[in-house]
Design a protein around this motif. Structure first.
Motif, PDB file in Angstrom:
ATOM      1  N   GLU A 233      -1.556   0.755  -5.672  1.00  0.00           N
ATOM      2  CA  GLU A 233      -0.218   0.901  -5.114  1.00  0.00           C
ATOM      3  C   GLU A 233      -0.105   1.845  -3.930  1.00  0.00           C
ATOM      4  OE1 GLU A 233       1.801  -1.131  -6.126  1.00  0.00           O
ATOM      5  OE2 GLU A 233       1.777  -1.409  -8.297  1.00  0.00           O
TER       6      GLU A 233
ATOM      7  N   ARG B 287      -0.776   1.761  -0.772  1.00  0.00           N
ATOM      8  CA  ARG B 287      -0.209   1.203   0.469  1.00  0.00           C
ATOM      9  C   ARG B 287       1.253   0.809   0.286  1.00  0.00           C
ATOM     10  NH1 ARG B 287      -2.133   3.308   4.568  1.00  0.00           N
ATOM     11  NH2 ARG B 287      -2.587   4.852   2.989  1.00  0.00           N
ATOM     12  N   ARG B 288       1.615   0.416  -0.917  1.00  0.00           N
ATOM     13  CA  ARG B 288       3.014   0.095  -1.214  1.00  0.00           C
ATOM     14  C   ARG B 288       3.883   1.344  -1.113  1.00  0.00           C
ATOM     15  NH1 ARG B 288       4.785  -1.755  -7.229  1.00  0.00           N
ATOM     16  NH2 ARG B 288       6.975  -2.218  -6.870  1.00  0.00           N
TER      17      ARG B 288
ATOM     18  N   THR C   5       6.926   2.411   1.951  1.00  0.00           N
ATOM     19  CA  THR C   5       8.277   2.903   1.694  1.00  0.00           C
ATOM     20  C   THR C   5       8.480   4.285   2.298  1.00  0.00           C
ATOM     21  OG1 THR C   5       8.451   1.609  -0.332  1.00  0.00           O
ATOM     22  CG2 THR C   5       9.942   3.474  -0.123  1.00  0.00           C
TER      23      THR C   5
ATOM     24  N   VAL D  16       5.521   4.052  -9.059  1.00  0.00           N
ATOM     25  CA  VAL D  16       5.735   3.905  -7.617  1.00  0.00           C
ATOM     26  C   VAL D  16       6.969   4.664  -7.166  1.00  0.00           C
ATOM     27  CG1 VAL D  16       6.305   2.245  -5.786  1.00  0.00           C
ATOM     28  CG2 VAL D  16       4.502   1.717  -7.431  1.00  0.00           C
TER      29      VAL D  16
ATOM     30  N   GLU E 260       9.873  -3.418  -2.841  1.00  0.00           N
ATOM     31  CA  GLU E 260       9.056  -4.621  -2.776  1.00  0.00           C
ATOM     32  C   GLU E 260       8.971  -5.199  -1.368  1.00  0.00           C
ATOM     33  OE1 GLU E 260       7.067  -6.085  -4.950  1.00  0.00           O
ATOM     34  OE2 GLU E 260       7.478  -4.426  -6.306  1.00  0.00           O
TER      35      GLU E 260
ATOM     36  N   ARG F  86       6.570  -3.410   2.659  1.00  0.00           N
ATOM     37  CA  ARG F  86       5.361  -3.761   3.392  1.00  0.00           C
ATOM     38  C   ARG F  86       5.623  -4.874   4.399  1.00  0.00           C
ATOM     39  NH1 ARG F  86       1.332  -3.710  -1.695  1.00  0.00           N
ATOM     40  NH2 ARG F  86       3.288  -4.340  -2.652  1.00  0.00           N
TER      41      ARG F  86
ATOM     42  N   GLU G 177      -1.738  -9.614  -2.611  1.00  0.00           N
ATOM     43  CA  GLU G 177      -0.766  -9.018  -1.703  1.00  0.00           C
ATOM     44  C   GLU G 177      -0.422  -9.976  -0.565  1.00  0.00           C
ATOM     45  OE1 GLU G 177       1.761  -6.296   0.370  1.00  0.00           O
ATOM     46  OE2 GLU G 177       1.251  -6.762  -1.708  1.00  0.00           O
TER      47      GLU G 177
END
Length: 450
Positions: free
Chosen positions: A53, A55-56, A60, A96, A144, A147, A252
């Motif tokens: 997670e 990069r997620r 944000t 997250v 969500e 990205r 992804e």
């Protein structure tokens, strides 16, 4: 210049926080905590969440903080806080959101410290511009899509295409500068400078972190599709290393393609999603239990994901049924022919050659020409394919591309020219970087030598 092959040859490679984030305090993390079980410690979970997670969370944080470097520092601070707190307090219900909140608090603390030292600095303006706590928790529901927003930002038309693609692969997908530089055939320092300049341009021009409105979408759609495709490609056949595939990247890429398809009813978007689904449908059959590569003709087709194939074929028909389809739809059509064939021998190679003819006309590329040559060999025999491959093996074209030499070697082997095939396999092995491919090539060499 393409970072990776346009179409793979399967088998050949077709500071502390001021606010406590513990139990009952963080709306982002939730009051519930996951305690370790089955031997999995909270420390293990930190590592797992980081791999899956990071990069997620980063995407944000970029949107909330408005700066790539500040977001990267916040990301590292957040995971440091997690490694310190989760073993004592347990893993948050929503890791997250906890990490985004922790990273944002640490970024604000850092900027406020700068503001106290330099009252009229840019840091003061930046700290004032960060969303307040209430809005952050409301916006966490949109994590969500972050990205996808960031991809559109990186693909802004004011940036060069190479810089946009490189920055996206580095910042969103987490690929190393060295790996991306190898794909572009440039020095890592040169690539790093391009990424720094692109980040500065986004910051100085105040390019917003958002999906543009429909009037501005066409100017960026091509790049966005290409970036999603390259993300998938890296996951489908990793550039180097011990594993053939990185399923986290393919998943992804498919998720982003679905978001885009819901946003834009464009045939090429559908074509790209179809291509990714069809290529990924073969994942379970592409390697053995020990991680060795299995060529297309030797794959157990009962392991192919029939639900993904059905969805992909339906999307191909939708894409080809309207005006405006392009290379992704054509590549998806080729993948669909493979997916629907009961065996390699029963594949409609004539149709595949025809589709490659249309693809090559639309997008002239030596890699596409190479794939067409392999299809011709399957239709007309290995000698016919060899005659088409040989002119491509020049330094200006595919002389340094290991898959071209592997394709030549395979056709020479099938034609019975064992000595020439051995030389071509050795040339391919000398250029290959991926461990499963190297093992495959060595096995082929051993077969010829026996």
């Amino acid at each position: 210049m393409p970072l990776r092959a346009a179409f793979k040859i399967e088998g050949l490679r077709g500071g502390p926080s001021r606010r406590k984030l513990g139990p009952g305090r963080s709306r982002a993390g939730g009051a519930s905590r996951q305690r370790s079980g089955s031997g999995v410690t909270p420390g293990d979970r930190v590592q797992e969440v980081y791999r899956r997670e990071n990069r997620r969370v980063f995407a944000t944080l970029v949107r909330l903080l408005g700066d790539f470097d500040l977001a990267e520092d916040a990301l590292q601070s957040a995971f440091l806080a997690a490694s310190e707190r989760w073993p004592q307090q347990g893993v948050p219900r929503n890791p997250v959101a906890w990490l985004v909140s922790a990273g944002r608090f640490r970024a604000i603390d850092s900027l406020r410290r700068q503001r106290r030292m330099t009252p009229w600095s840019e840091a003061a303006e930046a700290a004032a511009g960060i969303a307040d706590e209430a809005s952050v928790y409301e916006e966490l529901e949109d994590v969500e899509d972050d990205r996808l927003r960031l991809i559109f930002t990186c693909c802004h038309p004011s940036l060069s295409e190479e810089a946009a693609i490189a920055m996206t692969l580095r910042e969103i997908c987490g690929l190393s500068t060295e790996a991306i530089a190898r794909g572009f055939l440039i020095a890592p320092t040169t690539l790093a400078q391009r990424i720094v300049r692109a980040k500065s341009k986004i910051r100085d021009a105040r390019i917003p972190y958002e999906v543009p409105d429909r009037d501005a979408l066409p100017a960026r759609l091509g790049r966005v599709l290409r970036v999603i495709y390259l993300v998938f490609n890296e996951g489908h056949s990793a550039a180097q290393g011990a594993d053939l595939m990185r399923p986290d990247l393919t998943a992804e890429a498919i998720r982003l393609a679905r978001l885009l398809a819901d946003l834009i009813p464009d045939p090429e978007v559908r074509g790209l999603l179809a291509l990714l689904l069809l290529q990924d449908s073969r994942r379970r059959a592409r390697t053995t239990a020990s991680g060795d590569l299995v060529p297309l003709e030797a794959q157990d087709r009962t392991l192919w994901d029939r639900a993904a194939i059905a969805e992909g074929v339906s999307l191909v028909r939708q894409a080809l049924g309207v005006h405006g389809f392009g290379s992704y739809a054509l590549q998806a059509a080729i993948a669909a022919v493979h997916a629907e064939a009961p065996s390699s021998e029963a594949t409609d190679w004539a149709e595949i050659v025809g589709l490659y003819d249309a693809l090559l006309h639309r997008e002239p590329s030596p890699v596409i020409a190479l794939n067409r040559a392999v299809a011709v060999a399957m239709r007309d025999g290995p000698e016919a394919g060899l005659a088409l491959i040989e002119p491509l093996l020049t330094p200006e074209l595919l002389g340094g591309y290991h898959l071209a030499h592997a394709a030549k070697a395979e056709l020479l082997r099938r034609a019975g020219h064992c000595d020439a095939a051995k030389s071509a396999y050795e040339a391919s092995l000398g250029l290959a970087r991926q461990d499963p491919e190297k093992r495959f090539l060595r096995a082929r060499l051993a077969e010829i030598s026996d």
